[in-house]
Design an enzyme around this catalytic site. Sequence first.
Site, PDB file in Angstrom:
ATOM      1  N   ASP A 178      -9.162   9.439  15.701  1.00  0.00           N
ATOM      2  CA  ASP A 178      -9.476   9.027  14.325  1.00  0.00           C
ATOM      3  C   ASP A 178      -9.832   7.547  14.299  1.00  0.00           C
ATOM      4  OD1 ASP A 178      -9.888   9.315  11.633  1.00  0.00           O
ATOM      5  OD2 ASP A 178      -7.768   9.280  11.086  1.00  0.00           O
ATOM      6  N   GLY A 205       0.843  -1.207   0.000  1.00  0.00           N
ATOM      7  CA  GLY A 205       0.000   0.000   0.000  1.00  0.00           C
ATOM      8  C   GLY A 205       0.865   1.238   0.000  1.00  0.00           C
TER       9      GLY A 205
END
Length: 988
Positions: free
Chosen positions: A750, A632
């Site tokens: 988050d 990624g």
Amino acid sequence: MSFRLIFCLIFLLPRVILSDPSQPNQVVLLDTTAVLGELGWKTYPVNGWDAITEMDEQNRPIHTFQVCHVMEPNQNNWLRSNWIPRQAAQKIYVELRFTLRDCNSIPWVSGTCKETFNLLYQETDEPRGPAARFHPADYAKIDTIAADESFTQTDLGDRVLRLNTEVREVGPIERKGFYLAFQDVGACIALVSVRVYYKKCPSTLRNLAAFPDTVPRVDSSSLVEVRGACVENAEERDTPKLYCGADGDWLVPLGRCVCSVGHEESDGLCLACRPGFYKAFAGNIKCSKCPPHSFSHSEGSAFCHCEKDFYRAPKDPATMACTRPPSAPRNPMFTINETALFLEWMPPSDTGGRKDLTYNVLCQRCGGAGQACEPCDGDVRFVPRPLGLTGTSVAVQDFVANANYTFQIEAVNGVSGMGRKARPLANVTVSTEQAGPSLVGVVRKDWASQNSIALSWQEAEQPHGAILDYEIKYYEKEQEQLSYSSTRTKSPSVIVSGLKPSTVYVFHVRARTLAGYSGYSPKSEFATGDENSEEASDQGPVLVIVTAAVGGFSLLVILTLFLLITGRCQWYIKAKMKSEEKRRTHYQNGHVPFPGMKTYVDPDTYEDPTLAVHEFAKEIDPSRIRIERVIGAGEFGEVCSGRLRTPGKKEIPVAIKTLKGGYTERQRRDFLREASIMGQFDNPNIIRLEGVVTKSRPVMIVVEYMENGSLDSFLRKHDGHFTVIQLVGMLRGIASGMMYLSDIGYVHRDLAARNILVDDNLVCKVSDFGLSRVLEDDPEAAYTTTGGKIPIRWTAPEAIAYRKFSSASDVWSYGIVMWEVMSYGERPYWEMSNQDVILSIEEGYRLPAPMGCPVALHQLMLHCWQKERNRRPRFNDIVDFLDKLIRNPGCLLTLVDDVQSFPESPEDTPEYPLFISIGDWLDSIKMSQYKNNFLAAGYTTLDSVSTMSIDDVRRIGVSLIGHQRRIVSSIQTLRLQFLHVQQSGFHV
Ligand code: ACK
């Protein structure tokens, strides 16, 4: 021998155009080619330079000056121009055109012949008188002028005459004028023309501003800043400016003017709009045609007037068409059942051309025959409200049996009330014929404490059917006009709690049967006790519950009630007691860790961030890492998978985050901050840091490898593949990781499924740490008005509004993660905009249960989403609760889809919005495209929709699985809403 004749013969050249009038950035002070009369220049001695004036074919003079005393030594011949006024010049340019013979081409002249001459000048404030004597010493030399080309020789040996052009700059010139002088020292020269000019930036129009003629500075490197003046009918936006460069060129246009209202730009000017056109705002846009139903007769109109019977609302922009009030709503209808009356109508045939259509419903109650009608006032209740309805239906509740009501439905838009036309109304008359119950008997006070009063009353003498329940309306006597509360009970007694001590309250009671309500009993006034009151002991099961709720453990109470009602899960009471005790010791006054438990240290408190990394993270020798593939892309560089060897241990799979080359010191610090944070954690549900590479390149963070990647994409890939228990297991893991973080005082900010990683045993671990950087990094994070980036859909309202991040705001996010998990990675609030999400949360909307979601889990979500953050459960409550569910999976069998009855809601159960029309409801879940499918299939009320199954939804033509799921989830919530409305007390 005189060379003058020879020279003249070869000198007769065709006339050359010496000045270029098309040069707008030059102001010519002198051009000998343009002087028609005698030039009148002086020569010293008089027989040195010769002035020759020839006539060209158009009979204009050609002035030339010649000198050619090449045979005689010691020549010193001067030619002096007339006085030349300087005008605005600061620096002048002198352009000379001349021919010059080379000495080699003239026999016998070596020694005396020259090939240059001198150019000189003298500044004075006024011309010298004719008698003034000539002093060569008064002249300053500008330059010695030589010919670039003199006579050249052709292949045949002939000599060809060439014209030279030389330009010299002189400046600064300070006096009012000057003379030019040409000194010959023995050359053979013909001066064909002299042009003297200075440079200017010529007046110009730029960006609808006019700039005047401007003389550049003498210093060629500095520019003159000039401010422009807007042309007529234009106005300044930013100050228009240009800079005048040394060569007379305009440079760097800044700012601009725009045409004023009623005017548009054309060829650099602002012209008035023609009749029939208008321009409402200043700007460089064209005039527009008057919008529909408006006109302008004059030129330069800023707006168009409305035609007769058409209007503009105060806030309508001038660009909008003129509109008119709507006609009356059409086809008003009603349906009535025991407790509610539904009015429905169709939109007016003429909306007046506007979109802001709303409806008002006015109610009148009429007595028996011949009795006058009077406004219903507060007697009946409209859901959602009587005025400003956006849908085409309304529910009417609390109407009295055996009465006639007339409802007038009025369509209203932004221009209703303008003009003097009668209001178009649609009328519906409804008779509530069934006999309701008679009044209840006298209301008595049984006892009162400081905060509660127990009441009882005799049942109605003529109930006309089974009493469904009683409604008790009460208010502080002093506050009568302001507000009232109400509660319900099935038996003819109640304990009203939550009252103020030593306060007189007024109570009314009414009964409800299938046929509707009785009237209210007469007022009964009772006071609560004071602090010394002997009656001040609260007793009984209801009071225990109330106390618990007031104590702030509402979640537990609701769940207790619910589980008790379902007749199972007795363990919950014990769990509740234990959890309360634990919380009291653990969470008093915010974050107090258990003795011996470590506290999170913010790496930003270290002066040297590198120190923080090495305090909390091990340095790994890069030779121990083997990178295998890229999995990624992170913000700082690639994320790779690979293997880590540790001497004496088994090689383990790892994920390696790299910091790409060319980073700044700040990026390096931000990148490593995550390692400094992660290195402080040690919990099976938090991603484990193996170490960092900081001493060689690339800089790396090495963490344990999580085979299934991030939770959101993992769930989307495996939609519907897991049992509820498996999903609850994942949620339990996340809650446990979060409990650990909140225990050591770390606020994540988050928390979202995308920031949870999953291993091959479905163990979920919290990842993505780094405080503000996390949010910078997150593509979901949006900037808020309070500054900073926030992932709106996952964030608690107080954190969005004033950045109040806490473990309680992490709990809100956890509720959203629960929803993401139970919906297999659906996007929270679907395609609603961030702004709509904020508004709808503010209005009380909460995400409905995902399809197939157990009631207990949706209830937990709703509690995580309490507006009041102190009312949200703590992570340890959540872990305890999920543990119990896992141990008693029977509690998960009741799905939201199956709920037929719902426990009495405590006061703090979140309120849901009530949708009245199918259109409103579908709009709210962004499924408006199916409105016609519902209507065509005969589902015209939400009541009927709330009974639909997934098969029904498929049958009416919703074929996309995602849409089916969204609609069914919302139908489940509608069902709850109906129950909630019917069963809970109302607060006005
Ligand atoms: O959704 P994914 O497969 O899970 O894609 C992202 C990607 O790297 C960029 O962040 C994956 N990823 C991040 N950390 C780890 C890890 N510790 N183990 C496995 N995959 C990871 C993440």
